[in-house]
Scaffold this motif. Structure first.
Motif, PDB file in Angstrom:
ATOM      1  N   SER A   1       0.833  -1.209   0.000  1.00 12.13           N
ATOM      2  CA  SER A   1       0.000   0.000   0.000  1.00 12.13           C
ATOM      3  C   SER A   1       0.865   1.255   0.000  1.00 12.13           C
ATOM      4  CB  SER A   1      -0.926   0.002   1.219  1.00 12.13           C
ATOM      5  OG  SER A   1      -1.821  -1.086   1.161  1.00 12.13           O
ATOM      6  N   PHE A   2       1.956   1.211   0.783  1.00 14.95           N
ATOM      7  CA  PHE A   2       2.895   2.338   0.768  1.00 14.95           C
ATOM      8  C   PHE A   2       3.413   2.571  -0.650  1.00 14.95           C
ATOM      9  CE2 PHE A   2       4.192   1.497   5.433  1.00 14.95           C
ATOM     10  CZ  PHE A   2       3.218   2.375   5.881  1.00 14.95           C
ATOM     11  N   LEU A   3       3.799   1.479  -1.296  1.00 17.76           N
ATOM     12  CA  LEU A   3       4.365   1.567  -2.643  1.00 17.76           C
ATOM     13  C   LEU A   3       3.365   2.188  -3.616  1.00 17.76           C
ATOM     14  CD1 LEU A   3       6.563   0.927  -4.713  1.00 17.76           C
ATOM     15  CD2 LEU A   3       5.635  -1.383  -4.892  1.00 17.76           C
ATOM     16  N   GLU A   4       2.133   1.737  -3.548  1.00 15.71           N
ATOM     17  CA  GLU A   4       1.101   2.277  -4.438  1.00 15.71           C
ATOM     18  C   GLU A   4       0.877   3.767  -4.180  1.00 15.71           C
ATOM     19  OE1 GLU A   4      -2.097  -0.319  -3.531  1.00 15.71           O
ATOM     20  OE2 GLU A   4      -1.441  -1.911  -4.902  1.00 15.71           O
ATOM     21  N   PHE A   5       0.976   4.163  -2.901  1.00 14.50           N
ATOM     22  CA  PHE A   5       0.809   5.576  -2.555  1.00 14.50           C
ATOM     23  C   PHE A   5       1.940   6.416  -3.162  1.00 14.50           C
ATOM     24  CE2 PHE A   5       1.822   9.170   0.201  1.00 14.50           C
ATOM     25  CZ  PHE A   5       0.606   9.836   0.231  1.00 14.50           C
ATOM     26  N   PHE A   6       3.184   5.943  -3.007  1.00 19.05           N
ATOM     27  CA  PHE A   6       4.324   6.677  -3.560  1.00 19.05           C
ATOM     28  C   PHE A   6       4.232   6.757  -5.080  1.00 19.05           C
ATOM     29  CE2 PHE A   6       6.736   4.806   0.259  1.00 19.05           C
ATOM     30  CZ  PHE A   6       6.303   5.842   1.068  1.00 19.05           C
ATOM     31  N   TYR A   7       3.726   5.693  -5.661  1.00 18.78           N
ATOM     32  CA  TYR A   7       3.598   5.660  -7.123  1.00 18.78           C
ATOM     33  C   TYR A   7       2.596   6.715  -7.590  1.00 18.78           C
ATOM     34  CZ  TYR A   7       3.166   3.729 -11.821  1.00 18.78           C
ATOM     35  OH  TYR A   7       3.169   3.567 -13.180  1.00 18.78           O
ATOM     36  N   LYS A   8       1.478   6.819  -6.889  1.00 17.39           N
ATOM     37  CA  LYS A   8       0.466   7.816  -7.247  1.00 17.39           C
ATOM     38  C   LYS A   8       0.982   9.241  -7.027  1.00 17.39           C
ATOM     39  CE  LYS A   8      -3.500   4.809  -6.301  1.00 17.39           C
ATOM     40  NZ  LYS A   8      -4.642   4.536  -5.383  1.00 17.39           N
ATOM     41  N   LYS A   9       1.841   9.411  -6.026  1.00 20.41           N
ATOM     42  CA  LYS A   9       2.420  10.736  -5.755  1.00 20.41           C
ATOM     43  C   LYS A   9       3.501  11.096  -6.775  1.00 20.41           C
ATOM     44  CE  LYS A   9       2.046  12.862  -2.178  1.00 20.41           C
ATOM     45  NZ  LYS A   9       1.258  14.035  -1.758  1.00 20.41           N
TER      46      LYS A   9
END
Length: 716
Positions: free
Chosen positions: A437-445
């Motif tokens: 989930s962290f990774l997906e968040f950073f990707y969206k940012k």
């Protein structure tokens, strides 16, 4: 750039600065280096260019005339105090600094193109030779005040010289006279308070007139200054006191005169400090092979053969090998996930990227290949190593979550994230899900990130993200040794069982573990094969679109050809109509000539009119021929182009056949078990594990295996 002290320490930036500081001449510049932090981009780029220019001077005969110096910061403050007097050494330091500036201002204009930015730093400084002239007027080359510093001083020193001469002559005369007596001790004379005295036996002291200056420890010797010397000694002492006063007066005057140039001297000091700062960084770059890479305004970070500078120095001292790493981050490829065995170089690769970025943004040249490209981030955020906090009663995982919370709040598209062992510290399944989930968040940012992990789910997520890619630290399965080489394009295995085998874990335990995870591995293989198939579908769709484009182009060409044919037919009909119409008009004119001749018009006039019409027809005919010639040339050119196009296409087809034959022959030489390959058009790299009779090849990608036709593979 925003980065805190803990993150600087995680990337070993203070250790790096500690390596650079000893190259500074001045302790103050050494302190400045150890306190160095990232600076704004414009300032950093100027600093980098200065360091690069200074570095180039080491490799040429154009050595910059800059040497050790003593700073004058304290003197710059003191000289402004009213009626203050600088000492001799202060003036010599001021002279040395000024002389250095004179040499530099003379040197840099001669090599303006080579040292453009270094010259820019000093060319606006006002050089005042009067400073040196005034100091030279007072001091000789040994740093002593000259006799000519003032008329009074010259007179005093003349008198001092005469007094000393008189003292020597009178003392020698008395000594010679007493040498024939028994009054003197065997040592004859001694020195007390810088004065020559007679060593008189105490029993004869009343026999020698003079001033008693002392007695030996045993009392057997009395030290006497002869009467003939005493008056000259007093005169000498008086003159020496006057000399001190005169020198003090001269130096106070000189201090006042030099204080007028305090602004210029302050500029000199700053220029020298800046040059010392630049030189120290250049010396470090010389030692580590640092260069100035291409600085991009767009977001492209391409490190080619990048070294960790501290590891480079350490391994060089220990005579060990060091392996450079290469990878690229762009707006379309922002996240790099590195996996592989422990002690394989994952963390060092991550730290290398972070440390080199800090160096660049602090104006320090980086040890990379000249083809490298870098750009400036607004912030670097790290989560590296064990962050357990005893003071705050935080476990490692709690501490990492606290850090991650800060990263989530601040990360944006201009942030570089460096996260080691991403997702570890908790239950593998739950921690892995949270990390995902962290990774997906950073990707969206749209943040840039380099992460290391052992978690399979993270590797799978990376495979599905268009702007992310896996990378592996390679491992030799035969020797069970890490190769310390980064391979971008494939996920790495942790080689858990292989490492366990190397560390002498019993074989039956390893086999038992293999059976426990076999089912999961099969499911994983299916998932990754599906992903690979989706990639093939995309490639197939791309091929179909290309074919459709070519088909559309062919149809367009056919329509254009048909249009040309219709235009030609229309032109021919138009021409036929014009010819028939012209002939009809010409016939009518002939009929008119006949009628006019019949009705009695003179023959000569009729012939004249007829010749006139013939001339008109002649010019029309010539013009028509020219038009026809031009049209024929155009047609000929088009036919020639078409023939050439067909010939080229035939040659291309022939060449493609030859290339395919060559590929088949070459494939026969390298297509063997153990060869590293990838599917044409794919970035994932695997190893050939099996080849069957139908040229079907089994490729092992570490996480999964797949079977594919040999002609769809290319070697690495």
């Amino acid at each position: 750039m925003h980065i805190n002290q803990d993150q600087l320490e995680e990337l070993e930036f203070p250790d790096l600065l500690a390596e650079i500081a000893p190259y500074a001449y001045s302790p103050k510049i050494a302190d400045k280096i150890t306190a160095l932090r990232p600076i704004p981009q414009e300032e950093a780029e100027i600093s980098l260019r200065k360091v690069a220019e200074y570095l180039s001077s080491f490799e040429s005969s154009n050595a910059i005339p800059f040497h050790e110096y003593e700073d004058i910061e304290e003197e710059l403050k003191l000289m402004l105090i009213e009626n203050y007097r600088l000492d001799n050494s202060a003036f010599l330091k001021i002279k040395s600094i000024t002389e250095q500036m004179g040499k530099l201002q003379k040197f840099f204009p001669q090599y303006g193109e080579l040292f453009q930015h270094l010259h820019e730093g000093i060319k606006h400084t006002e050089y005042r030779k009067e400073i040196i002239d005034k100091i030279d007027k007072v001091f000789n080359r040994f740093g002593e005040v000259k006799n000519e510093a003032s008329p009074a001083l010259k007179t005093l020193r003349t008198e001092i010289s005469h007094a000393r001469k008189a003292i020597q002559e009178n003392f020698n005369r008395v000594l010679t006279a007493l040498s024939s007596t028994d009054f003197l001790d065997d040592i004859r004379e001694s020195i007390i308070d810088d004065q020559r005295v007679l060593a008189v036996k105490s029993g004869y002291k009343k026999r020698v007139p003079g001033r008693t200056l002392g007695v030996s420890k045993t009392g057997s010797i009395t030290y006497i200054q002869p009467d003939s010397v005493v008056k000259h000694q007093f005169k000498l002492r008086e003159n020496l006191e006057e000399e001190k006063k005169e020198i003090d007066k001269i130096l106070r005057t000189l201090t006042t005169e030099i204080a007028v140039f305090q602004p210029q001297l302050s500029d000199y000091q700053q220029c020298i400090f800046d040059l010392d700062f630049t030189r120290a960084k250049a010396k470090f770059a010389e030692k580590t092979g640092g260069i100035l890479p291409k600085i991009n305004r767009h977001q492209t970070l391409r490190l080619v053969n990048a070294y960790h500078p501290l590891l480079l120095l350490r391994n060089r001292e220990e005579n060990k090998d060091i392996y450079p790493q290469s990878f690229t981050l762009t707006q379309h490829n922002r996240i790099l996930c590195i996996s592989g065995p422990n002690a394989g170089g994952k963390s060092i690769t991550l730290k290398t990227a972070g440390l080199l970025q800090l160096m660049l943004q602090s104006g320090i040249l980086v040890p990379v290949h000249p083809r490298s490209e870098m750009f400036f981030f607004d912030r670097i955020m790290t989560d590296i190593g064990d962050n357990q906090s005893i003071d705050n009663h935080l476990s490692t995982y709690s501490s990492r979550l606290k850090k991650m919370s800060g990263i989530i709040r601040e990360a944006d598209e201009n942030t570089l994230l460096l996260i080691d062992e991403f997702g570890t510290g908790s239950d593998p399944e739950l921690g892995g899900a949270l990390a995902e989930s962290f990774l997906e968040f950073f990707y969206k940012k749209k943040s840039f990130a380099i992460i290391t992990t052992h978690y399979t789910n993270i590797k799978l997520v990376i495979e599905q993200l268009p702007a992310a890619q896996n990378a592996a630290m390679l491992f030799d399965e035969r020797t069970l040794e890490p190769l310390y080489k980064l391979e971008v394009g494939q996920a790495g295995s942790s080689f858990t069982f292989e490492v366990a085998q190397k560390n002498k874990i019993p074989k039956f335990i390893i086999e038992s573990a293999r059976k426990k995870v076999e089912h999961d591995i099969v499911n994983l293989d299916k998932t990754i094969v599906k992903l690979q198939q989706e990639k093939f579908e995309v490639e197939k769709l791309k091929t179909n679109l290309t074919e459709q484009k070519e088909s559309t182009q062919n149809k367009k060409e056919n329509l254009e050809k048909l249009n040309e044919q219709l235009q030609q037919k229309l032109f021919n009909f138009q021409k036929l109509y014009e010819d028939e119409h012209r002939k009809l008009q010409f016939g009518n004119k002939i009929e008119g000539f006949i009628d006019s001749y019949t009705k009695g018009k003179p023959r000569k006039e009729v012939v004249k009119d007829f010749v006139k019409i013939l001339e008109q027809e002649k010019f029309r005919k010539l013009g028509s021929d020219k038009d026809e010639s031009k049209k024929l040339q155009i047609v000929k050119r088009k036919i020639t182009q078409q023939l050439k196009k067909e010939t080229v296409q035939e040659k291309i087809a022939e060449t493609n056949e030859k290339l395919e034959e060559r590929r088949t022959k070459e494939r026969a030489t390298w297509l063997k078990i153990g060869q590293r390959v990838r599917i044409t058009g794919s970035t994932s790299v695997g190893t050939i594990e099996k080849i069957d009779k139908n040229q079907k090849v089994t490729v092992n990608y570490g996480l999964f295996k797949t079977q594919i036709s040999a002609d769809e593979l290319e070697r690495i």
